[in-house]
Scaffold this active site. Sequence first.
Site, PDB file in Angstrom:
ATOM      1  N   LYS A  52       0.840  -1.207   0.000  1.00 19.88           N
ATOM      2  CA  LYS A  52       0.000   0.000   0.000  1.00 19.88           C
ATOM      3  C   LYS A  52       0.874   1.257   0.000  1.00 19.88           C
ATOM      4  CE  LYS A  52      -3.785  -2.504   2.121  1.00 19.88           C
ATOM      5  NZ  LYS A  52      -4.540  -2.872   3.317  1.00 19.88           N
ATOM      6  N   GLN A  96      -4.658  -1.493   9.417  1.00 16.19           N
ATOM      7  CA  GLN A  96      -4.527  -2.811   8.807  1.00 16.19           C
ATOM      8  C   GLN A  96      -5.143  -3.890   9.715  1.00 16.19           C
ATOM      9  OE1 GLN A  96      -3.236  -3.502   5.653  1.00 16.19           O
ATOM     10  NE2 GLN A  96      -3.977  -5.564   6.057  1.00 16.19           N
ATOM     11  N   ASP A 119     -11.067   2.590   3.695  1.00 16.35           N
ATOM     12  CA  ASP A 119     -11.360   1.165   3.519  1.00 16.35           C
ATOM     13  C   ASP A 119     -12.854   0.929   3.275  1.00 16.35           C
ATOM     14  OD1 ASP A 119      -9.213  -0.590   3.442  1.00 16.35           O
ATOM     15  OD2 ASP A 119      -8.923  -0.548   5.623  1.00 16.35           O
TER      16      ASP A 119
END
Length: 287
Positions: A52, A96, A119
Amino acid sequence: MANIIDGKTISAQIKEELKEKVTAMQAEGRKVTLAVIQVGKDPASSVYVGNKKKACAYIGIHSLSYELEEETTQEELLALIEELNGRKDVNGILVQLPLPPHIDEGKVTEAIRPEKDVDGFHPESVGKLCTGQPGFVSCTPAGIIQLLKRSGIGIAGKECVVIGRSNIVGKPMALLLLRENGTVTIAHSKTKNLKEVTKRADILVVAVGKPKMITKEYVKEGAVVIDVGIHRNAENKLCGDVDYEDVAPICSAITPVPGGVGPMTIAMLMNNCVESADSCFLGGRPV
Ligand code: NAD
């Protein structure tokens, strides 16, 4: 033989478009910043976080990295999120997953301000998707819509079957297909006569989490098959939830693993980061 839906090429196109957009924003003095938080040192998470950050660097998105100890308390993590929520220079916040077991993932997800929820996991983002309002959309299913659209595969009026009802893939996938005017069925672990259900599909999205479970007996001739699964077999080779060799000869288009859905997830995360600093681009726009 089926057309191969090339996620590598399509994700590269999206990243190029985003890079151009970010360059133009920078020329106007606007910067895009993503805060990435990892708790602990889970090796798979470290790989995902590294990828990422690499994608951010390529596109020109500034990334702030927070690598917290495994022992970090929930309160400490929530305090960091609160601080980042309040910072004007931070556009997106990504925590995460999975988190260590002593931290409640639901509480953490809900702590991120929906405007920074790149997200797309916050209940407000999910509610907006459900009610057709612009908002962040979970990256993997948003990427699948882009794969279909950019491969010239129409969704409106098609029978779409999604196998799997997880919050991050199956459910948002079904909502997005519905938003695109598909006729949508969700199949799951309690579905009876699964083969009969999946054989109705013009577009079959498989997010079942079981290596090579879907063979040609589950697929209608000429269907489009999207394989979300990622597994490593005994020889350390990647495979999906679909038995590719068995299914590819009878369908009209199929995503390979690797090189199908996987690369789209990061591309759409990058898209959401750009959206968090600018108006809607690809993912959150209702059609
Ligand atoms: P999950 O385990 O949360 O959900 C699996 C779903 O499959 C469940 O809803 C369950 O009801 C259903 N299911 C299980 N067994 C079934 C059966 N026998 N018949 C019918 N339905 C059944 O998984 P998930 O997080 O949605 O992920 C699914 C797969 O996609 C996994 O392989 C995961 O690694 C992969 N994944 C890939 C990406 C990507 O970027 N490519 C992103 C997320 C997940």
